[in-house]
Scaffold this motif. Sequence first.
Motif, PDB file in Angstrom:
ATOM      1  N   GLU A  90       0.826  -1.206   0.000  1.00  0.00           N
ATOM      2  CA  GLU A  90       0.000   0.000   0.000  1.00  0.00           C
ATOM      3  C   GLU A  90       0.862   1.257   0.000  1.00  0.00           C
ATOM      4  N   ALA A  91       1.917   1.248   0.815  1.00  0.00           N
ATOM      5  CA  ALA A  91       2.810   2.407   0.860  1.00  0.00           C
ATOM      6  C   ALA A  91       3.499   2.611  -0.482  1.00  0.00           C
ATOM      7  N   ALA A  92       3.954   1.514  -1.088  1.00  0.00           N
ATOM      8  CA  ALA A  92       4.630   1.619  -2.378  1.00  0.00           C
ATOM      9  C   ALA A  92       3.662   2.059  -3.469  1.00  0.00           C
ATOM     10  N   GLN A  93       2.432   1.544  -3.441  1.00  0.00           N
ATOM     11  CA  GLN A  93       1.457   1.915  -4.466  1.00  0.00           C
ATOM     12  C   GLN A  93       1.007   3.363  -4.313  1.00  0.00           C
ATOM     13  N   ALA A  94       1.220   3.954  -3.147  1.00  0.00           N
ATOM     14  CA  ALA A  94       0.971   5.391  -2.993  1.00  0.00           C
ATOM     15  C   ALA A  94       1.996   6.190  -3.781  1.00  0.00           C
ATOM     16  N   GLY A  95       3.155   5.567  -4.052  1.00  0.00           N
ATOM     17  CA  GLY A  95       4.175   6.222  -4.868  1.00  0.00           C
ATOM     18  C   GLY A  95       4.063   5.892  -6.334  1.00  0.00           C
ATOM     19  N   ALA A  96       3.518   4.694  -6.637  1.00  0.00           N
ATOM     20  CA  ALA A  96       3.336   4.270  -8.032  1.00  0.00           C
ATOM     21  C   ALA A  96       2.301   3.154  -8.050  1.00  0.00           C
ATOM     22  N   SER A  97       1.229   3.347  -8.761  1.00  0.00           N
ATOM     23  CA  SER A  97       0.095   2.419  -8.688  1.00  0.00           C
ATOM     24  C   SER A  97       0.374   1.050  -9.284  1.00  0.00           C
ATOM     25  N   ASP A  98       1.403   0.914 -10.117  1.00  0.00           N
ATOM     26  CA  ASP A  98       1.660  -0.358 -10.792  1.00  0.00           C
ATOM     27  C   ASP A  98       2.691  -1.225 -10.076  1.00  0.00           C
ATOM     28  N   VAL A  99       2.981  -0.943  -8.814  1.00  0.00           N
ATOM     29  CA  VAL A  99       3.944  -1.726  -8.042  1.00  0.00           C
ATOM     30  C   VAL A  99       3.428  -3.152  -7.837  1.00  0.00           C
ATOM     31  N   ARG A 100       4.349  -4.108  -7.932  1.00  0.00           N
ATOM     32  CA  ARG A 100       4.060  -5.512  -7.658  1.00  0.00           C
ATOM     33  C   ARG A 100       4.841  -5.913  -6.410  1.00  0.00           C
ATOM     34  N   THR A 101       4.191  -6.675  -5.518  1.00  0.00           N
ATOM     35  CA  THR A 101       4.802  -7.012  -4.230  1.00  0.00           C
ATOM     36  C   THR A 101       4.655  -8.492  -3.934  1.00  0.00           C
ATOM     37  N   VAL A 102       5.739  -9.082  -3.418  1.00  0.00           N
ATOM     38  CA  VAL A 102       5.710 -10.449  -2.906  1.00  0.00           C
ATOM     39  C   VAL A 102       6.138 -10.409  -1.445  1.00  0.00           C
ATOM     40  N   TYR A 103       5.275 -10.899  -0.576  1.00  0.00           N
ATOM     41  CA  TYR A 103       5.592 -11.018   0.839  1.00  0.00           C
ATOM     42  C   TYR A 103       6.011 -12.455   1.154  1.00  0.00           C
ATOM     43  N   PHE A 104       6.938 -12.592   2.114  1.00  0.00           N
ATOM     44  CA  PHE A 104       7.312 -13.900   2.636  1.00  0.00           C
ATOM     45  C   PHE A 104       7.309 -13.849   4.160  1.00  0.00           C
ATOM     46  N   ASP A 105       6.869 -14.942   4.794  1.00  0.00           N
ATOM     47  CA  ASP A 105       7.024 -15.105   6.225  1.00  0.00           C
ATOM     48  C   ASP A 105       7.024 -16.605   6.519  1.00  0.00           C
ATOM     49  N   ASN A 106       7.624 -16.978   7.664  1.00  0.00           N
ATOM     50  CA  ASN A 106       7.677 -18.398   8.025  1.00  0.00           C
ATOM     51  C   ASN A 106       6.724 -18.745   9.157  1.00  0.00           C
ATOM     52  N   ASP A 107       5.924 -17.786   9.607  1.00  0.00           N
ATOM     53  CA  ASP A 107       4.983 -18.001  10.701  1.00  0.00           C
ATOM     54  C   ASP A 107       3.627 -18.404  10.110  1.00  0.00           C
TER      55      ASP A 107
END
Length: 274
Positions: A90-107
Amino acid sequence: MTTDAVPPGVDPTIPSAGRLYDYYLGGTEHFEVDRRAAELVRMAAPELEDAAWANRGFLQRSAKWLAAEAGIRQFIDIGAGLPTRNNTHEAAQAGASDVRTVYFDNDPMVIAHARSLIVDTPHTIFLSGDLRDPDAILNDPALRDHLDLSQPVALMLVAVCHFIADEDDPQRLIGRYMSEFASGSYLALSHGTTEKTSPVIAEQVREIYEKATEQLHLRSKAEIANLFTGLELVSPYDGAEPGLTHIGLWGADDPEAADSDGSRWAFCGVARKP
């Protein structure tokens, strides 16, 4: 939260670093054991709640800057933690709407809740992965399908490397990730420190985390700077030389006002791969 809401693979009798952080930020995804541990932390170091919010601000400001100013359109956030408002995507898309994000977690609790919250979120996926296994993360087919690693990416390691022990060599791990990324990629990292903290208080907090799912490894400013080896640190705010700063100051409009006791619990930096 009741035990009826416990996802498979979660032990509600052991405090979780991710759930403790969620508690500091006023979230709801925690158990009684987490609340008890968090209150012990609060008694030892009441400013750690402020530190959690300062760290959250660093994540948001750096992600927006990377998208709006550095032109990054691909983000990998490892050790993402339980979702709260204005996450990396969300923070990145506030800077550019076409941002793609991959999250990782082990929990498993993080994964279960995060995936349910981003079902209808465009350009964003949440995967299972451990920072200590870079080959598994970097070769995950879903990551490769979602991002083009021949183009620059931003690697977000926000308040996660202080859960990596010396024997797992966080500098080596970061180097492995960055070696896979194109020139012009960035690392955004924050890390707990002992530099501005009473050794007695720091040890009290560390002992509380000894009983949690992940142990705390606070490091000096010099040790944290070593995690950026081979990268070019950017200026953290207007008028500052490139380098590390405390978490509340990065991107702050008024660094003097942002220099709180909580902010001094961690250093952070954003750096470019040449």
